[in-house]
Write a protein that holds these residues in place. Sequence first.
Motif, PDB file in Angstrom:
ATOM      1  N   ASP A  85     110.402  44.832  19.399  1.00  0.00           N
ATOM      2  CA  ASP A  85     111.601  45.442  18.948  1.00  0.00           C
ATOM      3  C   ASP A  85     112.137  45.500  17.901  1.00  0.00           C
ATOM      4  O   ASP A  85     112.538  46.599  17.421  1.00  0.00           O
ATOM      5  CB  ASP A  85     112.298  44.787  20.135  1.00  0.00           C
ATOM      6  N   ARG A  86     111.983  44.636  17.131  1.00  0.00           N
ATOM      7  CA  ARG A  86     112.377  44.526  15.741  1.00  0.00           C
ATOM      8  C   ARG A  86     111.560  45.552  14.983  1.00  0.00           C
ATOM      9  O   ARG A  86     112.189  46.206  13.861  1.00  0.00           O
ATOM     10  CB  ARG A  86     112.380  43.093  14.905  1.00  0.00           C
ATOM     11  N   TYR A  87     110.422  45.551  15.265  1.00  0.00           N
ATOM     12  CA  TYR A  87     109.483  46.484  14.289  1.00  0.00           C
ATOM     13  C   TYR A  87     109.780  47.855  14.602  1.00  0.00           C
ATOM     14  O   TYR A  87     110.020  48.706  13.695  1.00  0.00           O
ATOM     15  CB  TYR A  87     107.883  46.105  14.949  1.00  0.00           C
ATOM     16  N   ASN A  88     110.060  48.196  16.062  1.00  0.00           N
ATOM     17  CA  ASN A  88     110.531  49.699  16.271  1.00  0.00           C
ATOM     18  C   ASN A  88     111.734  49.896  15.460  1.00  0.00           C
ATOM     19  O   ASN A  88     111.992  51.106  14.989  1.00  0.00           O
ATOM     20  CB  ASN A  88     110.570  49.821  17.899  1.00  0.00           C
ATOM     21  N   GLN A  89     112.653  49.235  15.562  1.00  0.00           N
ATOM     22  CA  GLN A  89     114.023  49.292  14.861  1.00  0.00           C
ATOM     23  C   GLN A  89     113.850  49.658  13.048  1.00  0.00           C
ATOM     24  O   GLN A  89     114.268  50.504  12.487  1.00  0.00           O
ATOM     25  CB  GLN A  89     114.916  48.060  14.941  1.00  0.00           C
ATOM     26  N   ILE A  90     112.880  48.512  12.537  1.00  0.00           N
ATOM     27  CA  ILE A  90     112.752  48.839  11.104  1.00  0.00           C
ATOM     28  C   ILE A  90     111.833  49.818  10.885  1.00  0.00           C
ATOM     29  O   ILE A  90     112.216  50.561   9.750  1.00  0.00           O
ATOM     30  CB  ILE A  90     111.641  47.557  10.891  1.00  0.00           C
ATOM     31  N   PHE A  91     110.773  50.371  11.564  1.00  0.00           N
ATOM     32  CA  PHE A  91     110.192  51.719  11.134  1.00  0.00           C
ATOM     33  C   PHE A  91     110.946  52.819  11.539  1.00  0.00           C
ATOM     34  O   PHE A  91     110.866  53.978  10.741  1.00  0.00           O
ATOM     35  CB  PHE A  91     108.719  51.806  11.800  1.00  0.00           C
ATOM     36  N   THR A  92     112.037  52.746  12.345  1.00  0.00           N
ATOM     37  CA  THR A  92     112.816  54.027  12.647  1.00  0.00           C
ATOM     38  C   THR A  92     113.750  54.060  11.414  1.00  0.00           C
ATOM     39  O   THR A  92     114.076  55.095  10.816  1.00  0.00           O
ATOM     40  CB  THR A  92     113.474  53.873  13.843  1.00  0.00           C
ATOM     41  N   MET A  93     114.420  52.819  11.063  1.00  0.00           N
ATOM     42  CA  MET A  93     115.532  52.795  10.084  1.00  0.00           C
ATOM     43  C   MET A  93     114.727  53.025   8.621  1.00  0.00           C
ATOM     44  O   MET A  93     115.280  53.495   7.937  1.00  0.00           O
ATOM     45  CB  MET A  93     116.042  51.469   9.916  1.00  0.00           C
ATOM     46  N   HIS A  94     113.306  52.817   8.369  1.00  0.00           N
ATOM     47  CA  HIS A  94     112.780  52.923   7.074  1.00  0.00           C
ATOM     48  C   HIS A  94     112.600  54.450   7.128  1.00  0.00           C
ATOM     49  O   HIS A  94     113.026  55.039   6.004  1.00  0.00           O
ATOM     50  CB  HIS A  94     111.460  52.438   7.175  1.00  0.00           C
ATOM     51  N   GLY A  95     112.002  55.238   8.144  1.00  0.00           N
ATOM     52  CA  GLY A  95     111.901  56.731   7.917  1.00  0.00           C
ATOM     53  C   GLY A  95     113.365  57.545   8.025  1.00  0.00           C
ATOM     54  O   GLY A  95     113.461  58.298   7.074  1.00  0.00           O
ATOM     55  N   THR A  96     114.261  57.003   8.813  1.00  0.00           N
ATOM     56  CA  THR A  96     115.539  57.746   8.944  1.00  0.00           C
ATOM     57  C   THR A  96     116.351  57.495   7.430  1.00  0.00           C
ATOM     58  O   THR A  96     116.653  58.540   6.992  1.00  0.00           O
ATOM     59  CB  THR A  96     116.463  57.093   9.737  1.00  0.00           C
ATOM     60  N   THR A  97     116.238  56.208   6.820  1.00  0.00           N
ATOM     61  CA  THR A  97     116.845  56.165   5.593  1.00  0.00           C
ATOM     62  C   THR A  97     116.315  56.852   4.408  1.00  0.00           C
ATOM     63  O   THR A  97     116.798  57.538   3.668  1.00  0.00           O
ATOM     64  CB  THR A  97     116.993  54.501   5.381  1.00  0.00           C
ATOM     65  N   VAL A 156     113.424  54.701  18.119  1.00  0.00           N
ATOM     66  CA  VAL A 156     112.755  55.849  18.330  1.00  0.00           C
ATOM     67  C   VAL A 156     112.170  56.596  17.615  1.00  0.00           C
ATOM     68  O   VAL A 156     111.618  57.754  17.861  1.00  0.00           O
ATOM     69  CB  VAL A 156     113.505  56.696  19.286  1.00  0.00           C
ATOM     70  N   GLY A 157     111.951  56.035  16.255  1.00  0.00           N
ATOM     71  CA  GLY A 157     111.414  56.965  15.160  1.00  0.00           C
ATOM     72  C   GLY A 157     112.401  57.857  14.556  1.00  0.00           C
ATOM     73  O   GLY A 157     113.316  58.049  14.982  1.00  0.00           O
ATOM     74  N   TRP A 158     112.007  58.260  13.492  1.00  0.00           N
ATOM     75  CA  TRP A 158     113.098  58.892  12.522  1.00  0.00           C
ATOM     76  C   TRP A 158     113.285  60.579  13.146  1.00  0.00           C
ATOM     77  O   TRP A 158     114.255  61.080  13.055  1.00  0.00           O
ATOM     78  CB  TRP A 158     112.772  58.970  11.077  1.00  0.00           C
ATOM     79  N   PHE A 159     112.369  60.817  14.216  1.00  0.00           N
ATOM     80  CA  PHE A 159     112.241  62.233  14.707  1.00  0.00           C
ATOM     81  C   PHE A 159     112.853  62.246  16.097  1.00  0.00           C
ATOM     82  O   PHE A 159     113.106  62.977  16.820  1.00  0.00           O
ATOM     83  CB  PHE A 159     110.739  62.582  14.655  1.00  0.00           C
ATOM     84  N   ALA A 160     112.945  60.790  16.630  1.00  0.00           N
ATOM     85  CA  ALA A 160     113.604  60.662  17.938  1.00  0.00           C
ATOM     86  C   ALA A 160     113.232  61.663  18.893  1.00  0.00           C
ATOM     87  O   ALA A 160     114.016  62.175  19.717  1.00  0.00           O
ATOM     88  CB  ALA A 160     115.341  60.837  17.846  1.00  0.00           C
ATOM     89  N   TYR A 161     112.025  61.855  19.266  1.00  0.00           N
ATOM     90  CA  TYR A 161     111.437  62.549  20.392  1.00  0.00           C
ATOM     91  C   TYR A 161     111.814  62.203  21.758  1.00  0.00           C
ATOM     92  O   TYR A 161     112.087  60.940  22.029  1.00  0.00           O
ATOM     93  CB  TYR A 161     110.206  62.214  20.446  1.00  0.00           C
ATOM     94  N   VAL A 162     112.412  63.154  22.414  1.00  0.00           N
ATOM     95  CA  VAL A 162     112.616  62.846  23.575  1.00  0.00           C
ATOM     96  C   VAL A 162     111.326  62.993  24.636  1.00  0.00           C
ATOM     97  O   VAL A 162     110.256  63.609  24.105  1.00  0.00           O
ATOM     98  CB  VAL A 162     113.552  64.208  24.427  1.00  0.00           C
ATOM     99  N   PRO A 163     111.214  62.547  25.839  1.00  0.00           N
ATOM    100  CA  PRO A 163     112.249  61.829  26.543  1.00  0.00           C
ATOM    101  C   PRO A 163     112.500  60.446  26.182  1.00  0.00           C
ATOM    102  O   PRO A 163     113.531  59.520  26.660  1.00  0.00           O
ATOM    103  CB  PRO A 163     111.655  61.884  28.087  1.00  0.00           C
ATOM    104  N   LEU A 164     111.740  59.836  25.237  1.00  0.00           N
ATOM    105  CA  LEU A 164     111.947  58.485  24.939  1.00  0.00           C
ATOM    106  C   LEU A 164     113.275  58.368  24.262  1.00  0.00           C
ATOM    107  O   LEU A 164     113.802  57.206  24.564  1.00  0.00           O
ATOM    108  CB  LEU A 164     111.037  58.154  23.519  1.00  0.00           C
ATOM    109  N   SER A 165     114.060  59.052  23.607  1.00  0.00           N
ATOM    110  CA  SER A 165     115.246  58.932  23.035  1.00  0.00           C
ATOM    111  C   SER A 165     116.323  59.367  24.220  1.00  0.00           C
ATOM    112  O   SER A 165     117.519  59.408  23.858  1.00  0.00           O
ATOM    113  CB  SER A 165     115.597  59.829  21.742  1.00  0.00           C
TER     114      SER A 165
END
Length: 505
Positions: A85-97, A156-165
């Motif tokens: 869970d923390r890894y998913n947040q980290i790679f999403t935050m890395h790309g988004t930031t 959910v990644g910096w691209f936030a694909y649905v339906p995951l997001s």
Amino acid sequence: MSARSEKPVIRRDGPALGEAETHRRLSLSWATPPGLWGWLSSVDHKQVGRRYIVTAFVFFLLAGLLALAMRMQLSGPERTLLSPDRYNQIFTMHGTTMMFLFAVPVMEAFAIFLVPLMVGTRAIAFPRLNAFSYWVYLAGGVMLWVAFILNAGPDVGWFAYVPLSGPQFSPGKRVDFWAQMITFTEVAALAVSVEIIVTVFKQRAPGMSLNRIPLFVWGQLVTSFMVVFAMPAVMVSSSMLIMDRLIGTHFFNPAEGGDALLWQHLFWFFGHPEVYIIFLPATGFVSSILPTFARRPIFGYTALVLALFATGFLGFGLWVHHMFATGLPHLGNSFYTAASMTIAIPSGIQIFCWIATLWDGRPRFATPLLFVIGFIVVFVLGGLSGIMLASVPLDSQAHDTYFVVAHFHYVLIGGAVFPLFGAVYYWFPKFTGRMLSERAGAWNFWLFFIGFNLTFFPMHILGLIGMPRRVYSYPAGMGWDGPNLLASAGAVILAAGVATFLGNV
């Protein structure tokens, strides 16, 4: 007394003002109020530009620390440094930031500071809007990072694909923070783009025709038009997503007549021009730095301007190459393949013009020029792998593997961060009145260049032997251990290069 020798006067609902009083009042009007309130309320484009640059680099450092954490987790098989869970947040935050809070804002920050100076105007157009854009940008970034610190960061990644997001698979507030941040940062980007367009077209100094403005200004002008046309797409899509999540609409829910692929079309219609929104200002950096250190005028001014226009136009015609694996019609894919290959032509023209400038000059290999040469080497390698991925059969095999991660970073770090570091060394005296150390700059360059290639080149191999993206761990015996360890070692060297830069500054 002749009209020529009369002193200038200003009438303000009263008697004429003398020259000294006029000067005093204008100086008072243009001055920044003292103290903290003056710093917070200033609308001077140079102060706002500096503030943007510093804030963007803070986000860059934060995102870099997240990248380092990911590389430590992946340095060997079955590591448990980070939870899934923390890894998913980290790679999403890395790309988004990196994409939303660093890459575009830092390029616009240089425009805010430099474009008014280069076109010969005292202030940027709409200075209050300019200051407002900074505070909106800062609010969006702080909101996202506070959510991450409180374990409510997007995952959910910096691209936030649905339906995951969407609401079914991502309950809670994590994706809501991401979608709201998009609106904040894109409003800020649109505001700055409007200011740059108006400044260039309406506030140029007398005699500065369009064929005389610096190539940096051309790059920022084309970028601003791209922002105006691209950013609304992601603002609309993120607003639709947040409505799906909060008020029960079904834009992306196929069961209720929505379409999950609609998200990808809207997002990548912004997302691929985004790459060139980041890259084109960097070409302006290169075209400014090269003539100074090659000690000759830039080669092919007209060709470089036309290449900027061609890149800006073609950049809107190839977003579907991110979607070759989604089952779209092959005939349609062929057009996007052609566009993806064609866009290499204006980039190639720019590369050859820069090489010709160096070839015919007497280069002095100061730190800014080192970063420009590093940019040319790395960006060409990234462009070549981009041409490979434009082919549908190869893309279908390499899609969502580390090969794409390697290509993406070669293009974005090679095409943006190398020129950006060169620009900081080049314009640091203009920003601060001080010079950076050349010796530390050379260390900065070589550590960054070696660390970058050691980090990301092995990812090409990892992708070709099957390692998928966005995995937080992997089993032993897959042949992925060695390249991952090499990439993690490179990340440490890369971080040492950034630390050298910080120490130098």
